[in-house]
Design a protein around this motif. Sequence first.
Motif, short mmCIF file in Angstrom:
data_model
loop_
_atom_site.label_atom_id
_atom_site.label_comp_id
_atom_site.label_asym_id
_atom_site.label_seq_id
_atom_site.Cartn_x
_atom_site.Cartn_y
_atom_site.Cartn_z
N MET A 182 0.76 -1.08 -0.11
CA MET A 182 0.06 0.06 0.02
C MET A 182 0.72 1.12 0.05
O MET A 182 0.43 2.45 -0.46
CB MET A 182 -0.98 0.07 1.36
CG MET A 182 -1.96 -1.16 0.93
SD MET A 182 -2.76 -1.24 2.71
CE MET A 182 -3.82 0.03 2.65
N MET A 183 2.12 1.20 0.62
CA MET A 183 2.98 2.32 0.68
C MET A 183 3.41 2.63 -0.78
O MET A 183 3.82 3.67 -1.26
CB MET A 183 4.11 1.82 1.50
CG MET A 183 3.88 1.92 2.92
SD MET A 183 3.47 3.53 3.76
CE MET A 183 4.73 4.33 3.48
N SER A 184 3.49 1.46 -1.61
CA SER A 184 4.29 1.90 -3.04
C SER A 184 3.02 2.34 -3.99
O SER A 184 3.37 2.40 -5.21
CB SER A 184 4.66 0.34 -3.76
OG SER A 184 3.80 -0.46 -3.69
N GLY A 185 1.58 2.28 -3.66
CA GLY A 185 0.59 2.73 -4.37
C GLY A 185 -0.39 1.84 -4.89
O GLY A 185 -1.62 2.16 -5.30
N GLU A 186 -0.11 0.53 -4.52
CA GLU A 186 -1.19 -0.61 -4.64
C GLU A 186 -2.07 -0.48 -3.44
O GLU A 186 -1.69 -0.71 -2.36
CB GLU A 186 -0.48 -1.88 -4.71
CG GLU A 186 0.53 -1.96 -5.90
CD GLU A 186 1.08 -3.59 -5.71
OE1 GLU A 186 0.54 -4.30 -5.05
OE2 GLU A 186 2.11 -3.56 -6.35
N ASN A 187 -3.34 -0.19 -3.71
CA ASN A 187 -4.58 -0.11 -2.85
C ASN A 187 -5.64 -1.17 -3.14
O ASN A 187 -6.54 -0.81 -3.91
CB ASN A 187 -5.06 1.40 -2.71
CG ASN A 187 -4.04 2.20 -2.30
OD1 ASN A 187 -3.31 1.94 -1.15
ND2 ASN A 187 -4.02 3.43 -2.68
N PRO A 188 -5.57 -2.29 -2.66
CA PRO A 188 -6.61 -3.27 -2.84
C PRO A 188 -7.79 -2.65 -2.12
O PRO A 188 -7.83 -2.10 -1.07
CB PRO A 188 -6.01 -4.46 -2.04
CG PRO A 188 -4.72 -4.34 -1.66
CD PRO A 188 -4.51 -2.59 -1.87
N PRO A 189 -9.17 -2.99 -2.94
CA PRO A 189 -10.30 -2.37 -2.31
C PRO A 189 -10.70 -2.95 -0.80
O PRO A 189 -11.28 -2.24 -0.16
CB PRO A 189 -11.37 -2.68 -3.31
CG PRO A 189 -10.74 -3.32 -4.43
CD PRO A 189 -9.28 -3.40 -4.01
N GLN A 190 -10.23 -4.18 -0.73
CA GLN A 190 -10.64 -4.73 0.51
C GLN A 190 -9.89 -4.00 1.80
O GLN A 190 -10.28 -3.96 2.80
CB GLN A 190 -10.54 -6.31 0.53
CG GLN A 190 -11.45 -7.05 -0.07
CD GLN A 190 -10.79 -7.56 -1.42
OE1 GLN A 190 -9.43 -7.18 -1.72
NE2 GLN A 190 -11.37 -8.28 -2.21
#
Length: 151
Positions: free
Chosen positions: A13-21
């Motif tokens: 999430m820090m690298s920009g990937e934000n899974p919806p869950q």
Amino acid sequence: MNCHEVKEQMLEMMSGENPPQAVAHLRGCEACANELASLRSTMALLDEWQAPEPSPYFDTKLRARLKSEPEPVRGWRQWLVPLTGWKPAMAVGLAAVMVVGITVYKQTPVEPPPPTVIQPGSAVSDLQKLDKNQELYASFDLLDDDEDVNP
């Protein structure tokens, strides 16, 4: 998602990937949201940090310090230097094992195996005869070849 799964994905999430869950979990869980904010602030501080420059005489001081250190004893001389630790104990133990092994080896009589009696007409005796008379049998083959050529 539970808190454990979100904590495992925080670096992604820090690298920009934000899974919806994970985003949905962060909206509902204040502890995970606080931990992510703390992680982001720590990363921001690390991005701003710069390594200090070494002093201008660092290399000179290091070389002088290395020259002042005694050189380690290497090769066969290291066994003559009084050592502490396991090396002398290991050397004494191996020497004792060698002395015991050599003593046992020298004291154990070695008897040659009894000669084997080969029965005439056995396969072993036939093979021995073939080995002894190999040249003779080879010359017989030459004689057979001559007979075929001159009938």
